[in-house]
Motif scaffolding. Structure first.
Motif, PDB file in Angstrom:
ATOM      1  N   GLU A 231       0.934  -1.143   0.002  1.00 45.65           N
ATOM      2  CA  GLU A 231       0.112   0.051   0.157  1.00 45.65           C
ATOM      3  C   GLU A 231       0.682   1.352  -0.041  1.00 45.65           C
ATOM      4  O   GLU A 231       1.719   1.530   0.511  1.00 45.65           O
ATOM      5  CB  GLU A 231      -1.069   0.119   1.306  1.00 45.65           C
ATOM      6  N   SER A 232       0.338   2.297  -0.693  1.00 43.54           N
ATOM      7  CA  SER A 232       1.132   3.635  -0.708  1.00 43.54           C
ATOM      8  C   SER A 232       1.111   4.228   0.606  1.00 43.54           C
ATOM      9  O   SER A 232       2.150   5.104   0.887  1.00 43.54           O
ATOM     10  CB  SER A 232       0.330   4.493  -1.818  1.00 43.54           C
ATOM     11  N   ALA A 233       0.382   3.965   1.641  1.00 40.01           N
ATOM     12  CA  ALA A 233       0.425   4.708   2.757  1.00 40.01           C
ATOM     13  C   ALA A 233      -0.151   3.691   3.806  1.00 40.01           C
ATOM     14  O   ALA A 233      -1.082   3.062   3.570  1.00 40.01           O
ATOM     15  CB  ALA A 233      -0.138   6.126   2.625  1.00 40.01           C
ATOM     16  N   PRO A 234       0.203   3.778   5.126  1.00 36.83           N
ATOM     17  CA  PRO A 234      -0.401   3.052   5.962  1.00 36.83           C
ATOM     18  C   PRO A 234      -1.825   3.784   6.518  1.00 36.83           C
ATOM     19  O   PRO A 234      -2.089   4.905   6.264  1.00 36.83           O
ATOM     20  CB  PRO A 234       0.172   3.096   7.475  1.00 36.83           C
ATOM     21  N   VAL A 235      -2.802   2.971   7.122  1.00 40.63           N
ATOM     22  CA  VAL A 235      -4.292   3.478   7.101  1.00 40.63           C
ATOM     23  C   VAL A 235      -4.557   3.190   8.686  1.00 40.63           C
ATOM     24  O   VAL A 235      -4.153   2.060   9.361  1.00 40.63           O
ATOM     25  CB  VAL A 235      -5.022   2.447   6.240  1.00 40.63           C
ATOM     26  N   ILE A 236      -5.655   4.209   9.114  1.00 36.76           N
ATOM     27  CA  ILE A 236      -6.161   4.037  10.493  1.00 36.76           C
ATOM     28  C   ILE A 236      -7.612   3.883  10.173  1.00 36.76           C
ATOM     29  O   ILE A 236      -8.522   4.875   9.582  1.00 36.76           O
ATOM     30  CB  ILE A 236      -5.561   5.181  11.217  1.00 36.76           C
ATOM     31  N   ALA A 237      -8.349   3.128  11.224  1.00 36.01           N
ATOM     32  CA  ALA A 237      -9.876   3.116  11.379  1.00 36.01           C
ATOM     33  C   ALA A 237      -9.840   3.778  12.729  1.00 36.01           C
ATOM     34  O   ALA A 237      -9.579   3.092  13.792  1.00 36.01           O
ATOM     35  CB  ALA A 237     -10.466   1.775  11.470  1.00 36.01           C
ATOM     36  N   ILE A 238     -10.453   4.849  12.833  1.00 38.10           N
ATOM     37  CA  ILE A 238     -11.052   5.633  14.179  1.00 38.10           C
ATOM     38  C   ILE A 238     -12.277   5.019  14.683  1.00 38.10           C
ATOM     39  O   ILE A 238     -13.070   4.790  13.932  1.00 38.10           O
ATOM     40  CB  ILE A 238     -11.123   7.066  13.890  1.00 38.10           C
ATOM     41  N   THR A 239     -12.150   4.645  15.975  1.00 40.34           N
ATOM     42  CA  THR A 239     -13.195   4.130  16.651  1.00 40.34           C
ATOM     43  C   THR A 239     -13.360   5.026  17.814  1.00 40.34           C
ATOM     44  O   THR A 239     -12.175   5.465  18.871  1.00 40.34           O
ATOM     45  CB  THR A 239     -13.072   2.695  17.186  1.00 40.34           C
ATOM     46  N   PHE A 240     -14.668   5.236  18.354  1.00 38.49           N
ATOM     47  CA  PHE A 240     -15.007   6.026  19.403  1.00 38.49           C
ATOM     48  C   PHE A 240     -15.618   5.415  20.533  1.00 38.49           C
ATOM     49  O   PHE A 240     -16.801   4.959  20.148  1.00 38.49           O
ATOM     50  CB  PHE A 240     -15.566   7.348  19.194  1.00 38.49           C
TER      51      PHE A 240
END
Length: 296
Positions: free
Chosen positions: A25-34
């Motif tokens: 992948e071109s960049a790391p990814v984040i899934a935000i949870t609250f």
């Protein structure tokens, strides 16, 4: 797994821009949870639960960042402000999963009471999400999945039988610790202290992000899609625009919880016939945290 010295070296390499193992992948990814909808932490003077949720939702919309919330349906259940907060989250089109009716700790209450807490929370979830939406994601309160194998296995079996997946956590910076001093400093009108808290909040977020990447490289040999744990606190709402900007400056993109956990790393959280606990990254970072007794 590598030791603290090894982790420190990888963190330093990431911080300096040195080459490390990267995924395709071109960049790391984040899934935000609250966590802790509808109410988390102290309320600063003049603020409401609904206002905090509306601010978070507005930032997410403006920045085009997805997020997933986790509901404690029995917390402040008779407070109209809490009900309005849940409604505001849903009006923004944001999904909600199960965080237990009373935010009970499995290791404190035991498996039977914890099961009741899970099941009781389903009626408020259906009321908020409707019968067709997918709310079958579970986040353990306190991330406590059971010290005893028997309790751990019993709850995983219950969740499996009820159609849940577990929302794992692979990035976090103890954001919850900052909300009480923030409210106290606002109440005292101490702007210098508020600015100190804001910078410290961002510093710890950066430290944790670098550590998660380093730990993933050491443990998995690549970046994984990271699942970030946050809370619906007042300082979280205030800092979310700057936090998203920080992550983007570090090269992160954003994704949904479902897409993040489609990665094979999360198989143990998606398929609860597998043994627990949920997949996690070892060697969590040493965070600074808010200064002790600031505005106390």
């Amino acid at each position: 797994m590598i030791g603290r010295a090894g982790i420190a070296l990888v963190v330093a390499s990431l911080a300096s821009g040195a080459s490390v193992a990267r995924p395709s992948e071109s960049a790391p990814v984040i899934a935000i949870t609250f966590d802790d909808l509808p109410a988390h932490g102290a309320l600063p003077p003049g603020q409401t639960r609904e206002g905090i949720i509306r601010a978070i939702a507005a930032t997410l919309k403006a920045e085009r960042v997805p997020a997933f919330g986790f509901l404690n349906g029995g917390v402040e259940r008779d407070d109209p402000d809490a009900a309005r907060a849940i409604a505001a989250w849903r009006r923004a089109g944001l999904p909600i999963g199960n965080h237990g009716y009373t935010h009970a700790n499995l290791d404190t209450v035991g498996a039977a009471a914890f099961t009741t807490d899970i099941v009781t929370n389903e009626a408020p979830l259906i009321a908020a999400m409707g019968t067709r939406a997918d709310w079958h994601w579970f986040r353990y309160p306190f991330l406590a999945e059971g010290r005893s194998p028997a309790a751990q296995n019993q709850i995983r079996a219950t969740l499996r039988d009820r159609g849940y997946r577990i929302a794992a956590v692979t990035m976090g910076f103890a954001d919850y610790a900052w909300n009480a001093p923030y409210a106290a400093c606002l109440a005292k009108g101490n702007r210098a202290a508020v600015a100190q808290l804001e910078q410290g909040f961002l510093n710890d977020a950066r430290t944790a992000a670098l550590a998660s990447r380093a730990n993933a490289t050491a443990q998995v040999g690549r970046d994984i899609p990271y699942v970030l744990l946050m809370h619906v606190g007042a300082l979280d709402a205030r800092m979310l625009p700057r936090l998203i900007a920080l992550y983007r400056s570090m090269g992160f993109r954003f994704t949904t919880l479902a897409r993040a956990q489609a990665d094979p790393f999360y198989a143990g959280a998606m398929d609860l016939s597998r043994p627990g606990p949920s997949p996690a990254l070892a060697n969590q970072p040493q965070l600074t945290g808010p200064p002790a007794d600031l505005c106390g």
